[in-house]
Design an enzyme around this catalytic site. Sequence first.
Site, mmCIF file in Angstrom:
data_model
loop_
_atom_site.group_PDB
_atom_site.id
_atom_site.type_symbol
_atom_site.label_atom_id
_atom_site.label_comp_id
_atom_site.label_asym_id
_atom_site.label_seq_id
_atom_site.Cartn_x
_atom_site.Cartn_y
_atom_site.Cartn_z
ATOM 1 C CB SER A 1 -3.107 3.811 5.791
ATOM 2 O OG SER A 1 -2.536 2.605 5.347
ATOM 3 C CE1 TYR B 1 -0.317 0.191 -0.179
ATOM 4 C CE2 TYR B 1 -1.021 -0.110 2.096
ATOM 5 C CZ TYR B 1 -0.171 0.469 1.172
ATOM 6 O OH TYR B 1 0.817 1.310 1.599
ATOM 7 C CB THR C 1 -1.286 2.538 -2.883
ATOM 8 O OG1 THR C 1 -1.533 3.618 -1.971
ATOM 9 C CG2 THR C 1 0.212 2.321 -2.986
ATOM 10 C CE LYS D 1 0.700 7.599 -1.191
ATOM 11 N NZ LYS D 1 1.661 6.477 -1.207
ATOM 12 C CG HIS E 1 5.088 3.457 -0.830
ATOM 13 N ND1 HIS E 1 3.880 3.042 -1.337
ATOM 14 C CD2 HIS E 1 5.084 3.078 0.468
ATOM 15 C CE1 HIS E 1 3.193 2.412 -0.397
ATOM 16 N NE2 HIS E 1 3.904 2.430 0.716
#
Length: 363
Positions: free
Chosen positions: A106, A130, A156, A233, A257
């Site tokens: 992440s 992100y 994402t 995603k 999520h």
Amino acid sequence: MAMVCLSDFEAYAKKYLPKIAWDYFAAGADDCTTRDENILAYKRIRFRPRMLRDVSVVDIRTKILGSEISFPVGIAPTGFHQLAWPDGEKSTARAARAMNTCYIASTYSTCTLEEISAAAPGGLRWFQLYIHRPRAASQQLVQRAEALGFQGLVLTADLPYTGKRRDDVRNGFRLPAHMKVKNLEGAFEVCKMSPSFHDCSEYGLPPNSLDPSVTWNDIYWLRSLTRLPIIIKGILTREDAELAVRHGVQGIIVSNHGGRQLDEGPATIDALVEVVEAVRGRVEVYVDGGIRKGSDVLKALALGAKCVFIGRPALWGLAYKGEEGLQDVLRILQDEFRLSMALAGKYFVCKWVLQMFLHASPI
């Protein structure tokens, strides 16, 4: 107590993690309807097992974007692994390598990309992105990930703003002082200077640091930065699946999520069929959310997923015994998946015939 199934690890984590950490990992948005429906939706799907099929040899290996993994379960991107175990994402990477599967690291890791890479050289790793303001921080992350040998970029798409997770609000959640959002350290100076949670309200970053202006055109921007395959995603509809294919992504993760963003959207296993039908084999489709048993993995693959990714169960494994505990979680899923395949009468992933294999039955 013997750890027999994933719910045993969940119970252990709930008992022994600090409440604020447990609440952060467990949180769903608003009423948590979608979070809970992710699990319940699997229970409405029934197998149609076939008999006398010679399941003396069961091959559970598969490939994702050309890389072979030992079975079709990877580790989804989740943040702040040091809340579960001191070595954090380094332990996660080592467990994934030991089990020969994929780990999606992440943006919100408490270890740097460099630390994750060094902890498990040679492991199959993708990087989840992100997009923040300023864009330069995201650009640097993408280029760092590629230089370190990460093999996929996961964008994402479902977080232009952070969903309302009530327990985090009640708890005034913030990272402990010794933990940092390592990959973005130095990109946002406000959080370093301010002791106030309200000045760092987005999980250790300044408020409004996420870029809500991201659109499909930014896929082209990402493609200009890297040669890595791009996986998107957060897709839940036919329309967005078709747009993803049109914009040249190589994979889709059907995801809500973990129910942490828009509440009362579809369960991911329910959305999966629509997405698979829309892409018609042009890109690989994966799914996360609600997977708690090996039979859930089998249901997802029978409905068209190439692989599934687990989020919260990976964190429960870390909370139990770090790298060893996460390997235990993966091994249980692996064994349950193999057994479910054999009992359903299917011995090779590539030979599944979906219409003969499942039906949905409301209960």
